[in-house]
Design a protein around this motif. Structure first.
Motif, short mmCIF file in Angstrom:
data_model
loop_
_atom_site.label_atom_id
_atom_site.label_comp_id
_atom_site.label_asym_id
_atom_site.label_seq_id
_atom_site.Cartn_x
_atom_site.Cartn_y
_atom_site.Cartn_z
N LYS A 1 0.84 -1.21 0.00
CA LYS A 1 0.00 0.00 0.00
C LYS A 1 0.87 1.25 0.00
N THR A 2 1.96 1.17 0.78
CA THR A 2 2.84 2.34 0.90
C THR A 2 3.50 2.65 -0.44
N VAL A 3 3.96 1.60 -1.10
CA VAL A 3 4.63 1.81 -2.38
C VAL A 3 3.63 2.35 -3.41
N TYR A 4 2.38 1.90 -3.31
CA TYR A 4 1.33 2.43 -4.18
C TYR A 4 1.24 3.95 -4.05
N TYR A 5 1.38 4.45 -2.82
CA TYR A 5 1.26 5.90 -2.60
C TYR A 5 2.52 6.67 -2.97
N PHE A 6 3.54 6.00 -3.48
CA PHE A 6 4.70 6.73 -4.00
C PHE A 6 4.30 7.71 -5.09
N LYS A 7 3.18 7.41 -5.79
CA LYS A 7 2.73 8.33 -6.82
C LYS A 7 2.35 9.69 -6.24
N GLU A 8 2.14 9.75 -4.93
CA GLU A 8 1.77 11.02 -4.30
C GLU A 8 2.98 11.75 -3.72
N ILE A 9 4.18 11.27 -4.03
CA ILE A 9 5.37 11.90 -3.46
C ILE A 9 5.45 13.40 -3.76
N PRO A 10 5.21 13.83 -5.02
CA PRO A 10 5.33 15.26 -5.30
C PRO A 10 4.46 16.11 -4.36
N ARG A 11 3.23 15.64 -4.11
CA ARG A 11 2.29 16.38 -3.27
C ARG A 11 2.70 16.33 -1.79
N SER A 12 3.50 15.34 -1.43
CA SER A 12 3.78 15.12 -0.01
C SER A 12 5.20 15.53 0.38
N LEU A 13 5.84 16.34 -0.48
CA LEU A 13 7.25 16.67 -0.22
C LEU A 13 7.47 17.28 1.17
N GLY A 14 6.55 18.15 1.56
CA GLY A 14 6.69 18.79 2.86
C GLY A 14 6.76 17.76 3.98
N LEU A 15 5.86 16.80 3.92
CA LEU A 15 5.81 15.76 4.96
C LEU A 15 7.10 14.93 4.94
N ILE A 16 7.61 14.68 3.73
CA ILE A 16 8.82 13.85 3.62
C ILE A 16 10.02 14.59 4.17
N VAL A 17 10.12 15.89 3.84
CA VAL A 17 11.26 16.68 4.33
C VAL A 17 11.26 16.71 5.86
N ASP A 18 10.09 16.87 6.45
CA ASP A 18 10.00 16.81 7.92
C ASP A 18 10.64 15.53 8.46
N GLN A 19 10.35 14.42 7.76
CA GLN A 19 10.87 13.13 8.23
C GLN A 19 12.38 13.02 8.03
#
Ligand SMILES: Nc1ncnc2c1ncn2[C@@H]1O[C@H](COP(=O)(O)OP(=O)(O)OP(=O)(O)O)[C@@H](O)[C@H]1O
Ligand SMILES: [Mg+2]
Lengths: 259, 253
Positions: free
Chosen positions: A28-46
């Protein structure tokens, strides 16, 4: 006797079920990799979270691991009568292929994996995850994917950093206590360096990063009850990911290095 | 002519382990109706509410929203449905890593295509409605219980949902703030034709906001009627509950 079998059977079944549900979460998580561009802020926090939590510990463990492996290698070299100019080669390879990836991963599993499980577990038992669901926000996209992705990418980076620090530690010991010139030590590393070693070390650490991320999230998700449940999940996240890291290390070694 | 039914609960049962919490509940709610659920602590009101946006699924029976069985919906469709249902949690369930403003704007930011400034405006409006203007930059841990509840309410209504599920909207609030919240709920129904289900222990609020009240008891619906009918009910269980008597047919475990 029959009860004993039943108990073992049930344990085994639970274990397989848990592995299965971790794997489903991974898909499921890998499926949501398509949303990476939209989630950059969340990823940078991590990224920051993982870096902040890990760097100081990685510096300390790496220096000492480098130092002790140089010391031990020098001792063994004397024992078997090997020339000390190969010290750099032996220690450097051990660090890049094995020590830095595994020890970085174990340190991070204890800090970051536990942190992820505790955070997600707390969110689970305080209904914050339900709240996300109720707002039509997938917790897998919003919480799990950024943590998984950051862990997958940051841990190889931390491993590269750990390589340098550990080699510095080994160099220091060799120069200060083994009477090796630093040119000899570094030449040993340079002459024996193979890209393949680096690639295999980093492949390992990416796999370890994936394990830490997904196990931390999955165990957090399983938390139930209150503070106690969160504590239990946190502990299990560390134990499970550490064991899986060691198993994966062995499997990867047998695949990559034919003896 | 029948009015449009928005929610229909058909014979749902739900147990946790061996503990039966819901045991054959039937209920329908019309568009624009305000239904209040009352019942003893632990009788399953929150559990029932969570079945309406599939945070929980029934063991048997079904929940229909706009005549669609939600337990069979694929997740994409469920997401679209959830965008039209706002929920206030009993515990408020604010995300504690986010500020008040980010909490209220979360659904708008993640699910809709509004600009930052549009979202900021909408967040400010909703916070004003619940009496918490200028609290955007505080964190949930800086707030009192009643303030958190109201932020939760602002978050639930932020996306202007068609259906609102309120879990104890006025618990922990002083009588004046409670009345402000009651009026807000009434206004949402009257102006925006919101369909709502509220769980509450606060009988003043229940009488004021309800078109219809149902009482949950032993996993079933014990009584159903208008506020007037509830007040004058001859049902011993209902009258014990609304008058708050420790002794009577309801056994307290
Ligand atoms: N996730 C869960 N796991 C196990 N049991 C649960 C769970 N959720 C609720 N229950 C049980 O279901 C019963 C009903 O809980 P619920 O929260 O719906 O009560 P309630 O009517 O909302 O009470 P209150 O007025 O105190 O909020 C309780 O006995 C509770 O222990
Ligand atoms: Mg409740």
């Amino acid at each position: 006797m029959a009860n004993g079998f039943l108990l073992v059977g049930r344990r085994a079944l639970n274990f397989v079920a848990r592995l299965g549900s971790t794997f489903i979460l991974l898909l499921k998580t890998v499926y949501y990799f398509k949303e990476i561009p939209r989630s950059l802020g969340l990823i940078v926090d991590q990224f920051f979270f993982i870096g902040n939590k890990s760097l100081p510990l990685i510096v300390i463990t790496s220096i000492f691991i480098g130092a002790v492996s140089a010391w031990q290698a020098a001792y063994q070299f004397q024992f078997i009568g090997a020339p000390l100019r190969y010290l750099g080669a032996a220690v450097g390879k051990a660090i890049v292929i094995e020590l830095a990836p595994v020890l970085t991963a174990l340190v991070v599993a204890g800090r970051v994996g536990a942190g992820i499980a505790a955070e997600i577990g707390t969110m689970k038992v305080t209904e914050q995850i339900d709240a996300l669901e109720s707002m039509a926000i997938s917790p897998v996209r919003y919480l799990v994917m950024p943590r998984f992705f950051a862990s997958l990418t940051m841990i190889p980076l931390l491993t590269i950093f750990s390589n340098f620090v550990a080699i510095a530690g080994a160099l220091a010991v060799s120069v200060l206590f083994v009477d090796l010139s630093y040119e000899t030590f570094l030449n040993g590393i340079k002459n024996s360096f193979q890209i393949f070693d680096m690639v295999s070390g980093l492949t390992k650490s990416a796999v370890f990063g994936a394990i830490i991320g997904i196990v931390g999230c999955h165990e957090g998700y399983r938390a139930e009850g209150g503070a106690r449940g969160v504590g239990k999940s946190t502990m299990e996240a560390v134990v499970i990911s550490s064991v899986m890291i060691l198993i994966a290390d062995y499997i990867i070694a047998t695949v990559l290095f034919k003896v | 002519m029948m009015s449009a039914q928005v929610i229909r609960i058909e014979n749902i049962s739900r147990a946790f382990g061996s503990k039966k919490v819901l045991n054959g509940i039937n209920l329908a709610v019309d568009k624009g109706e305000s239904l209040v659920i009352i019942g003893q602590s632990g009788c399953g009101k929150s559990v029932l509410l969570k079945h309406l946006n599939r945070l929980l699924r029934p063991d048997s029976g079904a929940v229909y929203i706009h005549d669609k069985d939600i337990s069979l919906m694929p997740s994409e469709e469920l997401f679209e449905l959830r965008k039209t249902i706002g929920m206030l949690f009993q515990s408020a369930a604010l995300l504690d890593s986010l500020t008040v403003g980010e909490n209220v704007g979360l659904g708008l930011r993640e699910g809709w295509k509004y600009s930052k400034s549009e979202i900021a405006d909408m967040v400010r409006d909703k916070l004003e409605l619940v009496g918490l203007a200028n609290t955007e930059n505080l964190y949930p841990s800086d707030l009192s219980g009643g303030m958190r509840k109201r932020v939760g309410l602002a978050r639930a209504i932020a996306t202007n949902p068609e259906i609102l599920l309120y879990d104890e909207p006025t618990t922990g609030l002083d009588p004046i703030t409670s009345d402000i919240i009651n009026n807000l709920m009434i206004e949402l129904r009257e102006k925006l034709k919101v369909t709502s289900i509220a769980v509450t222990h606060d009988m003043t609020s229940a009488y004021k906001i309800a078109d219809r009240i149902v009482m949950l008891y032993n996993g079933k619906i014990e009584f159903e009627g208008t506020p007037e009918q509830v007040r004058n009910s001859g049902n011993e269980i209902v009258s014990q509950f609304i008058n708050g008597r420790a002794t009577g047919p309801i056994e307290v475990q």
